[in-house]
Write a protein that holds these residues in place. Structure first.
Motif, PDB file in Angstrom:
ATOM      1  N   ASP A  19     -27.947  21.215  -6.473  1.00  0.00           N
ATOM      2  CA  ASP A  19     -28.468  20.236  -7.579  1.00  0.00           C
ATOM      3  C   ASP A  19     -27.954  19.015  -7.350  1.00  0.00           C
ATOM      4  O   ASP A  19     -27.526  18.195  -6.522  1.00  0.00           O
ATOM      5  CB  ASP A  19     -27.907  20.896  -8.768  1.00  0.00           C
ATOM      6  CG  ASP A  19     -26.285  20.858  -8.951  1.00  0.00           C
ATOM      7  OD1 ASP A  19     -25.695  20.079  -7.988  1.00  0.00           O
ATOM      8  OD2 ASP A  19     -25.697  21.621  -9.780  1.00  0.00           O
ATOM      9  N   ASP A  70     -34.154  22.561 -11.840  1.00  0.00           N
ATOM     10  CA  ASP A  70     -35.101  21.634 -12.569  1.00  0.00           C
ATOM     11  C   ASP A  70     -34.138  20.071 -12.504  1.00  0.00           C
ATOM     12  O   ASP A  70     -33.071  20.313 -12.350  1.00  0.00           O
ATOM     13  CB  ASP A  70     -35.738  22.241 -13.846  1.00  0.00           C
ATOM     14  CG  ASP A  70     -34.455  22.483 -14.868  1.00  0.00           C
ATOM     15  OD1 ASP A  70     -33.254  21.955 -14.787  1.00  0.00           O
ATOM     16  OD2 ASP A  70     -34.805  23.123 -16.085  1.00  0.00           O
ATOM     17  N   ASN A  72     -32.670  19.331 -15.274  1.00  0.00           N
ATOM     18  CA  ASN A  72     -31.432  19.527 -15.923  1.00  0.00           C
ATOM     19  C   ASN A  72     -30.474  20.421 -15.325  1.00  0.00           C
ATOM     20  O   ASN A  72     -29.482  20.790 -16.079  1.00  0.00           O
ATOM     21  CB  ASN A  72     -32.017  20.155 -17.496  1.00  0.00           C
ATOM     22  CG  ASN A  72     -32.848  18.969 -18.190  1.00  0.00           C
ATOM     23  OD1 ASN A  72     -32.702  17.896 -18.440  1.00  0.00           O
ATOM     24  ND2 ASN A  72     -34.041  19.660 -18.697  1.00  0.00           N
ATOM     25  N   ASP A  73     -30.756  20.567 -14.168  1.00  0.00           N
ATOM     26  CA  ASP A  73     -29.744  21.264 -13.256  1.00  0.00           C
ATOM     27  C   ASP A  73     -29.710  22.948 -13.752  1.00  0.00           C
ATOM     28  O   ASP A  73     -28.780  23.599 -13.705  1.00  0.00           O
ATOM     29  CB  ASP A  73     -28.395  20.842 -13.164  1.00  0.00           C
ATOM     30  CG  ASP A  73     -28.312  19.714 -12.376  1.00  0.00           C
ATOM     31  OD1 ASP A  73     -29.213  19.364 -11.414  1.00  0.00           O
ATOM     32  OD2 ASP A  73     -27.664  18.885 -12.409  1.00  0.00           O
ATOM     33  N   LYS A  74     -30.900  23.451 -14.361  1.00  0.00           N
ATOM     34  CA  LYS A  74     -31.071  24.764 -14.758  1.00  0.00           C
ATOM     35  C   LYS A  74     -31.552  25.564 -13.106  1.00  0.00           C
ATOM     36  O   LYS A  74     -32.297  24.908 -12.587  1.00  0.00           O
ATOM     37  CB  LYS A  74     -31.929  25.150 -15.702  1.00  0.00           C
ATOM     38  CG  LYS A  74     -31.760  24.283 -16.945  1.00  0.00           C
ATOM     39  CD  LYS A  74     -32.491  25.002 -18.118  1.00  0.00           C
ATOM     40  CE  LYS A  74     -32.189  24.282 -19.593  1.00  0.00           C
ATOM     41  NZ  LYS A  74     -31.228  24.932 -20.075  1.00  0.00           N
ATOM     42  N   ASP A  97     -28.503  28.335 -17.032  1.00  0.00           N
ATOM     43  CA  ASP A  97     -28.003  27.159 -17.257  1.00  0.00           C
ATOM     44  C   ASP A  97     -27.035  26.899 -15.824  1.00  0.00           C
ATOM     45  O   ASP A  97     -26.512  27.804 -15.425  1.00  0.00           O
ATOM     46  CB  ASP A  97     -27.363  26.785 -18.638  1.00  0.00           C
ATOM     47  CG  ASP A  97     -28.085  26.597 -19.518  1.00  0.00           C
ATOM     48  OD1 ASP A  97     -29.459  26.560 -19.341  1.00  0.00           O
ATOM     49  OD2 ASP A  97     -27.766  26.530 -20.632  1.00  0.00           O
ATOM     50  N   SER A  98     -26.653  25.483 -15.732  1.00  0.00           N
ATOM     51  CA  SER A  98     -25.871  25.294 -14.557  1.00  0.00           C
ATOM     52  C   SER A  98     -24.420  26.042 -14.499  1.00  0.00           C
ATOM     53  O   SER A  98     -23.656  26.270 -13.672  1.00  0.00           O
ATOM     54  CB  SER A  98     -25.716  23.711 -14.285  1.00  0.00           C
ATOM     55  OG  SER A  98     -25.017  23.135 -15.611  1.00  0.00           O
TER      56      SER A  98
END
Length: 195
Positions: A19, A70, A72-74, A97-98
């Motif tokens: 990420d 992605d 948003n670091d998902k 989620d991250s």
């Protein structure tokens, strides 16, 4: 540094991604349960999540094949999961989620109508946050055959479309999908009828 997860013959890592903060994500399976895990840049495990499709752990394949991150670091994991429908596998993708929270998953639609393999190959997200996957699934119309499948989900994970492609031999599968700057979709794979 090197790190290991698991340790049984039924454990395997299939994919890795990084990420925007240099955290490392891996996907695969532990004892045939779907795995997603996060390490920081120093190699310390931050979290790991294993999921099963409902079969007895270790008895059937639930596999993470690929990972993408992605803006948003998902973290997204794509692969296939053994279902209760005649022992066949179903393509899927899932998202965390991250920090490992807010788990969400989707299986590609379609009645599995006989034994066989299915697989989901994750692509990525376009500039609007839409999610594209490609792979194969057991045919919805004929036992023992399977079709290539491409699906699009919006940023809220709602299915926008799913397309299937078969051939005269009843064996088509996709192994990759990409988008161009105009939003056109390109998929690659193979067809038993065409070689």
């Amino acid at each position: 540094w090197t790190k290991t997860l698991g340790g049984s013959p039924n454990d395997r890592l299939e994919a890795v991604d990084v990420d925007s903060n240099d955290n490392i994500y891996v996907s695969g399976f532990l004892d045939y349960d779907i795995l997603t895990a996060k390490f920081n840049s120093s190699g310390a495990l931050q979290w790991k999540a294993t999921r099963t499709s409902g079969q007895q752990p270790g008895s059937d394949y639930d596999v993470g094949w690929c990972s993408r991150i992605d803006a948003n670091d998902k973290i997204y994991t794509g692969g296939y999961a053994r279902t209760q429908q005649n022992g066949a596998d179903q393509p899927y993708w899932m998202r965390h989620d991250s920090d490992g929270s807010n788990f969400l998953s989707r299986s590609l639609l379609g009645k599995v109508n006989g034994g066989g393999n299915g697989g989901g190959v994750w692509n990525g997200i376009d500039s609007s946050g839409n999610i594209f996957v490609a792979g194969l699934m057991t045919s919805t119309t004929s036992v023992g055959t399977y079709t290539g499948v491409i699906a699009k989900y919006n940023s809220s994970a709602a299915l926008q479309f799913q397309k299937q492609l078969s051939d005269a031999a009843g064996q088509v599968s996709y192994y990759g999908i990409r988008l161009d700057s105009n939003g056109n979709i390109y998929a690659v794979g193979w067809s038993a009828a065409d070689g």
